[in-house]
Design an enzyme around this catalytic site. Structure first.
Site, short mmCIF file in Angstrom:
data_model
loop_
_atom_site.label_atom_id
_atom_site.label_comp_id
_atom_site.label_asym_id
_atom_site.label_seq_id
_atom_site.Cartn_x
_atom_site.Cartn_y
_atom_site.Cartn_z
N HIS A 91 -22.38 -13.10 -19.34
CA HIS A 91 -20.81 -13.25 -20.15
C HIS A 91 -20.13 -12.77 -19.17
O HIS A 91 -20.75 -11.93 -18.29
CB HIS A 91 -21.88 -12.74 -21.89
CG HIS A 91 -21.83 -10.90 -22.07
ND1 HIS A 91 -22.96 -11.06 -21.41
CD2 HIS A 91 -21.30 -9.96 -21.73
CE1 HIS A 91 -23.83 -9.60 -21.26
NE2 HIS A 91 -22.34 -8.66 -22.02
N HIS A 93 -18.87 -9.57 -20.24
CA HIS A 93 -18.40 -8.47 -19.54
C HIS A 93 -18.48 -7.08 -18.74
O HIS A 93 -18.94 -7.63 -17.52
CB HIS A 93 -19.51 -7.33 -20.93
CG HIS A 93 -18.69 -7.43 -22.29
ND1 HIS A 93 -19.74 -7.43 -23.76
CD2 HIS A 93 -17.97 -7.82 -23.41
CE1 HIS A 93 -19.09 -7.68 -24.90
NE2 HIS A 93 -17.90 -8.18 -24.34
N ASP A 95 -20.20 -4.60 -17.16
CA ASP A 95 -20.66 -4.14 -16.82
C ASP A 95 -21.82 -4.85 -16.58
O ASP A 95 -22.90 -4.82 -16.40
CB ASP A 95 -21.24 -2.92 -18.11
CG ASP A 95 -21.76 -3.56 -19.33
OD1 ASP A 95 -20.82 -5.03 -19.94
OD2 ASP A 95 -22.66 -3.50 -19.89
N HIS A 96 -21.97 -6.58 -16.88
CA HIS A 96 -22.22 -7.69 -16.33
C HIS A 96 -21.71 -8.52 -14.94
O HIS A 96 -22.69 -9.24 -14.47
CB HIS A 96 -22.57 -8.02 -17.53
CG HIS A 96 -23.52 -7.45 -18.21
ND1 HIS A 96 -25.73 -8.07 -18.78
CD2 HIS A 96 -23.37 -6.99 -19.31
CE1 HIS A 96 -25.49 -7.13 -19.33
NE2 HIS A 96 -23.97 -6.23 -20.04
N HIS A 178 -24.17 -12.75 -28.86
CA HIS A 178 -22.99 -11.33 -28.48
C HIS A 178 -21.49 -11.77 -28.34
O HIS A 178 -20.72 -11.20 -29.10
CB HIS A 178 -23.59 -11.51 -27.41
CG HIS A 178 -23.36 -9.54 -26.54
ND1 HIS A 178 -23.77 -8.35 -26.97
CD2 HIS A 178 -22.20 -9.41 -24.96
CE1 HIS A 178 -22.92 -7.80 -25.88
NE2 HIS A 178 -22.46 -8.20 -25.12
N ASP A 199 -27.42 -9.08 -22.25
CA ASP A 199 -26.64 -8.54 -23.87
C ASP A 199 -27.37 -9.72 -25.17
O ASP A 199 -26.62 -11.26 -25.25
CB ASP A 199 -25.42 -8.18 -24.10
CG ASP A 199 -25.35 -7.03 -23.47
OD1 ASP A 199 -26.76 -6.58 -22.50
OD2 ASP A 199 -23.99 -6.34 -23.22
N HIS A 416 -25.41 -5.90 -29.81
CA HIS A 416 -26.79 -5.73 -29.79
C HIS A 416 -28.44 -5.97 -30.64
O HIS A 416 -27.80 -5.53 -31.47
CB HIS A 416 -26.60 -4.34 -28.54
CG HIS A 416 -25.86 -4.75 -27.47
ND1 HIS A 416 -26.28 -4.96 -26.29
CD2 HIS A 416 -24.80 -4.09 -27.40
CE1 HIS A 416 -25.15 -4.30 -25.29
NE2 HIS A 416 -24.09 -4.15 -26.18
N HIS A 438 -31.31 -1.73 -19.01
CA HIS A 438 -29.87 -2.14 -20.44
C HIS A 438 -29.70 -1.32 -21.10
O HIS A 438 -30.37 -0.98 -22.70
CB HIS A 438 -29.87 -3.29 -20.90
CG HIS A 438 -28.11 -3.07 -21.10
ND1 HIS A 438 -27.48 -2.70 -22.72
CD2 HIS A 438 -26.61 -3.93 -20.17
CE1 HIS A 438 -26.59 -2.76 -22.64
NE2 HIS A 438 -25.45 -3.42 -21.31
#
Length: 788
Positions: A91, A93, A95-96, A178, A199, A416, A438
């Site tokens: 996805h 975000h 942090d991904h 998510h 997530d 989450h 994670h």
């Protein structure tokens, strides 16, 4: 044996599993290795590498929100990125996904990149804004606009439940809940099934459905553990608490700060606030501000991909666009709030590390009327996490101390999975292996113990791993070894215990067994005939070579002479191996063209001609040549040319195991003839003639000359006395006499005598073949009775 149906086949394939363990043993590459390059016992910079059977898959590639610059990246230098086959991004975000442009532009990663349609659309906007923010800040720029453009060109899109094959890696995305477009990746490598959740949330919210449950259980689940063993309260209760708290802050005349990620939870909160404002007329004069130009632009993506939203949102779109808000206004900067009273502001980023959310927080934190609500998971090392620890002051961006008087609440809408969702999800899938990522180390450890305890109580076998960054998890997978029998071999299904013969071909981590003629239809392999040619320098006449070959083969292989105009060793309809016949001209009749065999050669004809300086294509009209086994191998003599410089023989044959061995024997014979001493060939011919005539005396004399020639190579040419069967010569000035009939050696020097006796013994053993023994049983001195 078990039959399995197959489309477009003359016969269904037969799967054979019995006995395959012995023929296809478990190899070292049956070990699955999972390495977290990020998100190992931490939340942030998700990046997990999975290796199996020579294939390498990277799941996600994000940055850590608590760090800046290079320090925020996954540990790329721990692996060889050039070996990674593909990157699967779950996805949008940061942090991904925010490290993807760096991976493409600044490493040797050359694999394919896959993400869903909505993820790619929003990813493009996010990365463009990310570059702009880096330029405006003092932090180190990780990548440029050029890197983003290059990255976008390489990204491939994939739909939910669509299977994509990447060189044997089968990839299928499933809905993850998510955020819009978020997916879980289900990967099959050679029968090993791995599910990476990213997530995910199994609970539907206002605009997204919950995560899917794959129909085929995986062997390994790589699962997020963000909330550990903590449960979420029901969505309706969280929404009520959230709106009540917002209403309380506004009633006391304060401002509400909602730090959010620009896309994802922000849209969920806007839907909640819009609905609440519609139902409460007293709040309609209180503005709601969305302080993100990116979020406003991204709304077009939400309106485009209605098909991935939940059924309620699809129904609303039938009447009106639910993402067109009547009570939400756009805010360009903090200056726009100077003269504004109570209000609600959604500002980025969610962790209060920088940007407008940090600026507003520092402006408002000293007023107790104001309030901040953390609606996302607060990552360790961020200001959002710090203010949740009941601190009284905070450090501003310029280093000063600021009092924290505003109210601080945490009401999670992060989507989450909590513990009940994770436990029920894994109960349904029942994987034998679970790898937790994670999650913070403490929460991850609690979840590991809880899952192992639940599995033990249910009588299930489940191993749970909680690796740190760069700590490899190794899982042995012993999949079944089967081979599908296809094509002609499958037309008559064998019974239990029957032997099935064919070519075993490894194909996409599996095996197929086919007849050689079926290779092109069921595999990418092709059969071909290989013609080999070799030029051997030799001055020996073909007659000597034919005699030596006939003696070697002893009737096992037929040796004939090529000769006559257009003739060969045999012709169609001819019998025997005698002189070839020529085909007469058909006067007044239609000419019959002789069909020449097709040639598949290592070199082109011109290439061989250039190398050898001769026309190497066989021409059977030439008189000088030999044929072995009716043309399976041919030998043609050539004179010296300007190119070759030597007289030579050209050997040509169609390659197969038997003819290759014959070619080796022919080569050995030619080389041996070149090294044979003078008179040996003549003596061998005389010996053969004597045997055929059954002339014992002539055979003995010929045998004596053979021995004399061989001894002459070692010690010098001897004097031959055929009458007494005696040989005389000198070795290092020592006189030697040999009576060959009884193998007596006379020499005054003991050492020389021993040398000659040893040489005689070896010569006898070398030439004591069956033909000699049958005709003259006592001549060899090794077998038989009597003597001469």
């Amino acid at each position: 044996l078990r039959l399995a149906p197959a489309a477009n086949m003359a016969a269904p394939p037969i799967e054979i599993s019995a006995g395959m363990k012995r023929s296809m043993p478990t190899e070292g590459d049956d070990l699955l290795e999972i390495i977290p390059l990020g998100a190992g016992s931490e939340v942030g910079r998700s990046c997990v590498l999975a290796k199996y059977k020579g294939k390498s898959v990277m799941f996600d590639c994000g940055v850590h929100p608590g760090y800046a610059g290079i320090a925020s990246l996954p540990y790329f230098d721990e692996v060889d990125l050039s070996t990674v086959d593909c990157l699967l991004v779950t996805h949008f975000h940061l942090d991904h996904c925010a490290a993807v442009p760096f991976l493409v532009g600044h490493t040797n990663f050359r694999g394919r990149i896959l993400m869903t349609h909505p993820t790619k659309a929003i990813f493009s906007m996010l990365m463009t804004d990310f570059v702009k923010l880096n330029k405006q800040s003092d932090s180190e720029a990780l990548f440029s606009d050029k890197d983003v453009k290059t990255c976008m060109e390489r990204i491939e899109v994939i739909d939910f439940h669509q299977e994509v094959d990447i060189d044997g890696i089968k990839v299928t995305p499933y809905r993850a809940g998510h955020v819009l477009g978020a997916c879980m990746f289900y990967v099959d490598i050679g029968g090993l099934r791995v599910l990476y959740t990213g997530d995910y949330s199994r609970t539907p919210d206002r605009h997204l459905p919950g995560a899917d449950l794959p129909s085929v259980p995986p062997h390994v689940v790589i699962c997020e553990s963000t909330y550990g063993v903590s449960p979420h309260s029901p969505r309706e209760e969280r929404e009520r608490r959230f709106t009540d708290r917002v209403h309380q802050i506004l009633n006391r005349g304060g401002k509400v700060l909602l730090p959010v990620v620009a896309l994802g939870r922000a849209q969920e909160l806007l839907l909640i606030l819009e609905d609440y404002w519609t139902k409460h007329a007293e709040l309609r004069g209180v503005p709601i501000y969305q302080a993100s130009a990116l979020a406003r632009r991204a709304m077009t993506v939400y309106q485009t991909y209605i098909n991935v939203l939940n059924s309620d949102m699809k129904a609303q779109f039938e009447e009106a666009n639910p993402f067109v808000f009547n009570h939400v206004h756009h805010l360009a900067s903090a200056n726009g709030l100077d003269d504004v009273g109570p209000c609600v502001v959604l500002a980025t980023p969610s962790m209060l590390q920088s940007g407008l959310s940090r600026e507003l927080f520092e402006l408002w934190c000293g007023d107790s009327d104001n309030g901040v609500i953390i609606a996302d998971f607060a990552v360790q090392g961020t200001l959002a996490r710090e203010i949740l620890s009941d601190c009284k002051t905070i450090t501003s961006r310029n280093g000063g101390e600021l009092p924290l008087k505003m109210s601080v609440d945490a009401i999670s809408f992060s989507a989450h999975a909590d513990y009940p969702q994770t436990q029920q999800f894994l109960d349904a899938l029942a994987p034998p292996h679970v790898v937790l990522v994670h999650g913070e180390a403490g929460e991850m450890g609690k979840l590991k113990r809880a899952l192992e305890g639940k599995a033990a109580a249910d009588g299930k076998k489940m191993q749970v791993y909680s690796p740190k960054n760069c700590q490899a998890v190794e899982i042995k997978h012993s999949g079944s070894k089967t081979a599908k029998v296809m094509g002609a071999l499958a037309e008559h299904p064998p019974k239990e215990g029957d032997r099935v013969r064919g070519l075993l071909v490894r194909k996409d981590f599996g095996h197929v067994l086919v007849a050689p003629r079926d290779l092109p239809e069921y595999t990418k392999l092709r059969t071909a005939a290989l013609t080999q040619r070799q030029m051997i320098p030799t001055s020996k006449p073909l007659g000597d070579l034919r005699f030596a070959l006939e003696a070697l083969f002893e009737g096992i292989h037929t040796v004939t002479t090529l000769g006559g105009a257009g003739g060969g060793s045999t012709n169609e309809g001819a019998t025997g191996g005698g002189s070839p016949t020529t085909q007469p001209k058909a006067s007044g009749k239609k000419k019959v063209k002789k069909e020449e065999p097709a040639e598949v050669d290592v070199k082109t004809e011109d290439g061989v001609k250039e190398e050898f300086g001769v026309d190497t294509k066989l021409n059977l009209t030439e008189p000088d040549g030999l044929s072995v086994n009716a043309g399976a191998l041919t030998i043609v003599k050539r004179n010296a040319t300007g190119k070759t410089g030597v007289e030579h023989a050209l050997i040509e044959w169609s390659s197969d195991p038997l003819t290759d061995m014959i070619a080796d024997a022919v080569l050995s014979v030619i080389l041996q003839l070149e090294e044979e001493p003078a008179g040996l060939v003549e003596a061998e011919k005389a010996h053969k003639s004597a045997i055929e005539a059954k002339d014992k005396n002539a055979a003995q004399n010929a045998r004596l000359r053979i021995v004399a020639a061989m001894l002459g190579v070692q010690f010098g040419e001897p004097n031959v006395d055929e009458g007494d069967q005696k040989l005389e010569f000198k070795v290092d000035n020592h006189a030697v006499a040999v009576r060959y009939g009884n193998r007596d050696v006379f020499c005054a020097d003991a050492g020389t005598k021993t040398r000659v006796e040893t040489a005689l013994e070896r010569i006898d053993m070398a030439i004591a073949d069956s033909a000699f023994a049958r005709t003259l049983p006592s001549v060899s001195g090794v077998s038989g009775k009597g003597g001469s």
